[in-house]
Design a protein around this motif. Sequence first.
Motif, PDB file in Angstrom:
ATOM      1  N   PHE A 241      46.796 -27.102 -40.389  1.00  0.00           N
ATOM      2  CA  PHE A 241      46.855 -28.556 -40.527  1.00  0.00           C
ATOM      3  C   PHE A 241      47.675 -29.137 -39.387  1.00  0.00           C
ATOM      4  O   PHE A 241      48.736 -28.603 -39.036  1.00  0.00           O
ATOM      5  N   GLN A 242      47.195 -30.252 -38.826  1.00  0.00           N
ATOM      6  CA  GLN A 242      48.025 -31.001 -37.883  1.00  0.00           C
ATOM      7  C   GLN A 242      49.180 -31.604 -38.667  1.00  0.00           C
ATOM      8  O   GLN A 242      48.980 -32.245 -39.696  1.00  0.00           O
ATOM      9  N   LYS A 243      50.388 -31.393 -38.189  1.00  0.00           N
ATOM     10  CA  LYS A 243      51.579 -31.824 -38.891  1.00  0.00           C
ATOM     11  C   LYS A 243      51.586 -33.339 -39.080  1.00  0.00           C
ATOM     12  O   LYS A 243      51.334 -34.105 -38.167  1.00  0.00           O
ATOM     13  N   LEU A 248      42.458 -30.970 -40.362  1.00  0.00           N
ATOM     14  CA  LEU A 248      42.470 -29.504 -40.453  1.00  0.00           C
ATOM     15  C   LEU A 248      41.676 -28.907 -39.303  1.00  0.00           C
ATOM     16  O   LEU A 248      40.540 -29.314 -39.026  1.00  0.00           O
ATOM     17  N   PHE A 249      42.289 -27.937 -38.620  1.00  0.00           N
ATOM     18  CA  PHE A 249      41.602 -27.171 -37.582  1.00  0.00           C
ATOM     19  C   PHE A 249      41.179 -25.828 -38.176  1.00  0.00           C
ATOM     20  O   PHE A 249      41.928 -25.228 -38.956  1.00  0.00           O
ATOM     21  N   LYS A 258      36.551 -25.981 -35.144  1.00  0.00           N
ATOM     22  CA  LYS A 258      36.044 -27.147 -35.856  1.00  0.00           C
ATOM     23  C   LYS A 258      37.215 -28.001 -36.351  1.00  0.00           C
ATOM     24  O   LYS A 258      38.296 -27.482 -36.632  1.00  0.00           O
ATOM     25  N   VAL A 259      36.963 -29.299 -36.458  1.00  0.00           N
ATOM     26  CA  VAL A 259      37.964 -30.261 -36.919  1.00  0.00           C
ATOM     27  C   VAL A 259      37.417 -30.954 -38.158  1.00  0.00           C
ATOM     28  O   VAL A 259      36.271 -31.424 -38.169  1.00  0.00           O
ATOM     29  N   SER A 283      48.990 -25.049 -34.785  1.00  0.00           N
ATOM     30  CA  SER A 283      49.125 -26.436 -34.321  1.00  0.00           C
ATOM     31  C   SER A 283      50.411 -27.006 -34.878  1.00  0.00           C
ATOM     32  O   SER A 283      50.967 -26.499 -35.858  1.00  0.00           O
ATOM     33  N   LEU A 284      50.874 -28.093 -34.236  1.00  0.00           N
ATOM     34  CA  LEU A 284      52.047 -28.825 -34.726  1.00  0.00           C
ATOM     35  C   LEU A 284      51.659 -30.295 -34.875  1.00  0.00           C
ATOM     36  O   LEU A 284      50.599 -30.584 -35.406  1.00  0.00           O
ATOM     37  N   SER A 285      52.489 -31.217 -34.413  1.00  0.00           N
ATOM     38  CA  SER A 285      52.243 -32.632 -34.677  1.00  0.00           C
ATOM     39  C   SER A 285      51.314 -33.293 -33.660  1.00  0.00           C
ATOM     40  O   SER A 285      50.711 -34.324 -33.958  1.00  0.00           O
ATOM     41  N   ARG A 286      51.197 -32.756 -32.466  1.00  0.00           N
ATOM     42  CA  ARG A 286      50.286 -33.342 -31.490  1.00  0.00           C
ATOM     43  C   ARG A 286      48.842 -33.047 -31.872  1.00  0.00           C
ATOM     44  O   ARG A 286      48.556 -32.072 -32.559  1.00  0.00           O
TER      45      ARG A 286
END
Length: 466
Positions: A241-243, A248-249, A258-259, A283-286
């Motif tokens: 998950f992107q923070k 969701l990646f 996929k996104v 992944s993080l927040s970006r």
Amino acid sequence: MSGLFIKKRLESGTGRRRREETKDADAQKKKRKRNNVNLREEIESDSDTETAPARTKPADVEEDLEETAQEKKLRLAKEYLQQLQAHEEEKLEDESEDVIGARLQENVLEQRGKLKRPLAKELLPPEPSEIRLLRGHQGPVTCLAISPDDNHVFSGSKDCSIIKWSTSDGKKVHKIPGGRKGCEDRHLGHTAHVLCMAVSSDGKYLASGDRNKLIFIWNAETCQHLHKFQGHRDAVSGLSFQKGTYQLFSVSHDRSVKVWNVAENSYIETLFGHQDCITGLDSLSRERCVTSGGRDGTVRVWKIAEETQLVFSGHNGSIDCIRLINEEHMVSGADDGSLALWNVSKKKPLARVRCSHGSHGEVGIEQPYWVSSVCAALNSDVVASGSDDGCVRLWQCGEAFRSLHPLCTIPLVGFVNSLQFSSSADFLVAGVGQEHRLGRWWRLKEAKNGLYIIPLKRRLPLSEGS
């Protein structure tokens, strides 16, 4: 005679009436005069009443003079308490502003990848007797995810099940059983090996992916099934998950990224670039993610908004795992036994350790132990790596992430398929199995399938003057 007499009487009567009228007129004038005097007195009285407050001061003075010494002490004490309360409120407001300012500054540093917590110098080697083993899966544990509040950990296995554990007492909170192959229409859950998991940053959603190309979305609190995403053409090997969002990646052995939007139950887009099965994702927040490309020998940084990618190379074997340390640095491990540190803007590793877990085999044909998992204490200088050599190793990142130094070795038995630090870095969780998470190249019969909770103690700060 008589006529004259009558005329005179008439004249005298008329004079009398005139005198009476004159008297009446004088009386009315006097009456009007008296009324005017009374009216002036009333107006003056009213004006005096309006200016009365200016003459109330002596009354207050008299009241002050009537205040007793005891009453005066009580009044002064109340005024003093009010002043103290106002001072404390101002102090709390100032402190809250300082806290908010510090958090904002910390967020800015985190976004720039410059936030670094010096954790390595505080850590103590964990005591083997304090390490807890949680058992409940029938097959090797392949993946895990810790809730944002560190109270629960989720684990997935080759037995197709998912278990939610309590980190405080090690008890099972909930279990989502796995189903047999061929009963996909009747079973609500996985019917193939669970290979990856992720929890949203607010702890609301749990995502899990399996070898059967499916992604399941669950309520992380109740483990209730919510959605099912289909679209990959091969095993789903990584989720993140992107923070701060519900984006969701996912990555797969079909070589695609996929996104998805979990909150809206929707698909967004697909990105291609890897030349082999994708084995790791983070992944993080970006709005970007990093991936490891298995035997294509590359690490890639995907910029989702621009739909572009940066390609990195530096390992000599299949890159099986990758994790972000902060927004600017990452760590990866490969089956050639090497461990590497990267900067997201440099194409070659900043540091690399060969045979990080040693080697095995006969002399002359020695083979390095595979690095099967890596993780990092977020925004710190500590990373961990796992293999099948019977241990987890902790490493310290050197200045500017240009070196790796061993901190300690934690003895475990089996393939360390997944590692994750708690958000507070108070403990480390290791998912262990008898087999590697992606295959069955060999089996360690002495290993136990389960989760290891490894507490991380810290040195006490030195007191002043010691």
